[in-house]
Design an enzyme around this catalytic site. Structure first.
Site, PDB file in Angstrom:
ATOM      1  N   TYR A  33      43.333  39.032  41.632  1.00  0.00           N
ATOM      2  CA  TYR A  33      42.190  39.064  42.753  1.00  0.00           C
ATOM      3  C   TYR A  33      41.516  40.397  42.728  1.00  0.00           C
ATOM      4  O   TYR A  33      42.334  41.518  42.305  1.00  0.00           O
ATOM      5  CB  TYR A  33      42.850  38.956  44.162  1.00  0.00           C
ATOM      6  CG  TYR A  33      43.667  39.847  44.844  1.00  0.00           C
ATOM      7  CD1 TYR A  33      43.203  40.776  45.670  1.00  0.00           C
ATOM      8  CD2 TYR A  33      45.055  40.009  44.334  1.00  0.00           C
ATOM      9  CE1 TYR A  33      43.894  41.796  46.435  1.00  0.00           C
ATOM     10  CE2 TYR A  33      45.842  41.106  44.868  1.00  0.00           C
ATOM     11  CZ  TYR A  33      45.248  41.929  46.023  1.00  0.00           C
ATOM     12  OH  TYR A  33      45.914  42.808  46.575  1.00  0.00           O
ATOM     13  N   ARG A  52      38.579  46.637  36.482  1.00  0.00           N
ATOM     14  CA  ARG A  52      39.872  46.500  36.677  1.00  0.00           C
ATOM     15  C   ARG A  52      40.164  44.521  36.398  1.00  0.00           C
ATOM     16  O   ARG A  52      41.245  44.249  36.111  1.00  0.00           O
ATOM     17  CB  ARG A  52      40.100  46.840  38.070  1.00  0.00           C
ATOM     18  CG  ARG A  52      41.910  46.598  38.242  1.00  0.00           C
ATOM     19  CD  ARG A  52      42.275  47.520  39.405  1.00  0.00           C
ATOM     20  NE  ARG A  52      41.762  46.679  40.613  1.00  0.00           N
ATOM     21  CZ  ARG A  52      41.726  47.614  42.141  1.00  0.00           C
ATOM     22  NH1 ARG A  52      42.506  48.410  42.095  1.00  0.00           N
ATOM     23  NH2 ARG A  52      41.146  47.048  43.020  1.00  0.00           N
ATOM     24  N   ARG A 101      53.297  20.250  37.738  1.00  0.00           N
ATOM     25  CA  ARG A 101      53.892  21.447  37.711  1.00  0.00           C
ATOM     26  C   ARG A 101      54.720  21.867  36.648  1.00  0.00           C
ATOM     27  O   ARG A 101      55.548  20.899  36.323  1.00  0.00           O
ATOM     28  CB  ARG A 101      54.798  21.496  38.975  1.00  0.00           C
ATOM     29  CG  ARG A 101      55.383  22.845  39.194  1.00  0.00           C
ATOM     30  CD  ARG A 101      56.615  22.865  40.261  1.00  0.00           C
ATOM     31  NE  ARG A 101      57.197  24.122  40.644  1.00  0.00           N
ATOM     32  CZ  ARG A 101      58.168  24.806  40.020  1.00  0.00           C
ATOM     33  NH1 ARG A 101      58.540  23.859  38.820  1.00  0.00           N
ATOM     34  NH2 ARG A 101      58.599  25.946  40.318  1.00  0.00           N
ATOM     35  N   LYS A 150      46.450  43.398  39.215  1.00  0.00           N
ATOM     36  CA  LYS A 150      46.383  43.075  40.397  1.00  0.00           C
ATOM     37  C   LYS A 150      46.569  41.403  40.581  1.00  0.00           C
ATOM     38  O   LYS A 150      45.661  40.994  40.724  1.00  0.00           O
ATOM     39  CB  LYS A 150      44.867  43.694  40.888  1.00  0.00           C
ATOM     40  CG  LYS A 150      44.690  43.642  42.534  1.00  0.00           C
ATOM     41  CD  LYS A 150      43.554  44.414  42.631  1.00  0.00           C
ATOM     42  CE  LYS A 150      43.210  44.368  44.365  1.00  0.00           C
ATOM     43  NZ  LYS A 150      44.263  45.164  45.071  1.00  0.00           N
ATOM     44  N   GLU A 182      53.723  54.173  45.498  1.00  0.00           N
ATOM     45  CA  GLU A 182      52.430  54.124  46.111  1.00  0.00           C
ATOM     46  C   GLU A 182      52.799  53.224  47.566  1.00  0.00           C
ATOM     47  O   GLU A 182      53.960  53.023  47.877  1.00  0.00           O
ATOM     48  CB  GLU A 182      51.623  52.865  45.421  1.00  0.00           C
ATOM     49  CG  GLU A 182      52.145  51.795  44.879  1.00  0.00           C
ATOM     50  CD  GLU A 182      51.250  50.898  44.116  1.00  0.00           C
ATOM     51  OE1 GLU A 182      49.952  51.355  43.618  1.00  0.00           O
ATOM     52  OE2 GLU A 182      51.702  50.152  43.306  1.00  0.00           O
TER      53      GLU A 182
END
Length: 286
Positions: A33, A52, A101, A150, A182
């Site tokens: 995302y 990114r 799945r 991310k 972070e």
């Protein structure tokens, strides 16, 4: 008023936007995302977010479903459709719905799932917290090793934010082997001896888009920047501290684990960087 959401090429009221229970993002957190801030109806640091996104998708072996120009058009349209003046545009791309799945990736050619939605945040650049600063606690960093991607697997950062909330503070800083990595959704910095210190890029932290812009602007302003790991003890003894993120911009940190930094108020470096960043990003917004 219902938001308009973009889902796989369609513009839908949010209540009508549905994703399959077999989507890999839902079942496996198999997706990435980005969040782009909006100020004055324009997008902040959009190109950086595109770069990114490219990298995150590539690291997970996924293709990019849109070109930069297509992403820009989608972002501008969703901002316009929802009348966002200040806020964020959130996009998510997953590996899609294989129809069942399975740990194995779906067959090549399986359509990816693409979602965009907005969050309106009036006065985003004028956050009262910037005048008082954040208080943070430290918490062990127990996330996976590829924090530079991310991804949508945000359970542990969510747990850390809830730990901060339970402690009556604003956020948590992750600590690994005695050094700060972070914040829960932001990059961390200290100011000591006139130098801005922040962890160097690697697999252990997110390569923040706001981080890159702030460090560039700091150097242009003749501020000294050192990219290295720093310890929790160093942070508690620092003159000041701050975080950066797409939604908080530059946010002063005034307390760590109950220890006040400097005067206990936002420091001059963080305050000046916030001013410079918001001013320059408004100029460059698209």
């Amino acid at each position: 008023m219902s938001r308009i959401v973009h889902l796989n090429g369609d513009w839908l009221p949010e209540a009508e936007a549905k994703v399959s229970v077999f989507d890999r993002g839902f079942l496996m957190a198999d997706g990435v995302y980005e969040v782009t801030s909006v100020l004055g109806g324009k997008l902040i640091d959009f190109e950086g977010h595109c770069r990114r996104l490219d990298r995150s998708l590539r690291e997970l072996g996924m293709g990019n479903p849109h070109s930069d120009a297509e992403w820009l058009a989608l972002h501008r349209e969703i901002v316009a459709r929802n009348g966002v003046e200040d806020g964020m545009v959130y996009l998510q791309v997953t590996r899609g719905n294989p129809g069942d799945r399975d740990f194995a990736y779906p067959p090549e050619g399986t359509p990816q799932t693409v979602v965009l939605f907005t969050q309106s945040k009036p006065g985003l650049a004028d956050s009262p917290a910037a005048k008082t600063g954040w208080r943070v606690i430290s918490i062990p960093d127990q996330r996976w090793a590829r924090r530079d991607i991310k991804t949508v697997q945000l359970l542990y950062p969510s747990m850390a934010k809830m730990a901060a909330k339970a402690a009556g503070v604003d956020d948590a800083w992750f600590v690994e082997d005695g050094t700060v990595t972070e914040g829960t959704s932001n990059n961390a910095y200290i100011v000591a001896g006139g130098k801005i210190v922040t962890r160097q890029l690697g697999h252990d932290i997110l390569h923040g888009i706001t981080r890159a812009a702030v460090l560039r602007l700091a150097r242009e302003a003749q501020m000294e920047v050192v990219e290295r790991a720093f310890t929790l003890d160093e942070a508690k003894a620092a003159d000041e501290a701050f975080i950066t993120s797409a939604s908080a911009f530059v946010m002063p940190v005034v307390e760590i684990d109950g220890t006040a930094l400097g005067t206990g108020k936002p420091g001059p470096v963080a305050q000046r960087l916030r001013e410079i960043y918001i001013e320059e990003m408004r100029k460059a917004a698209v």
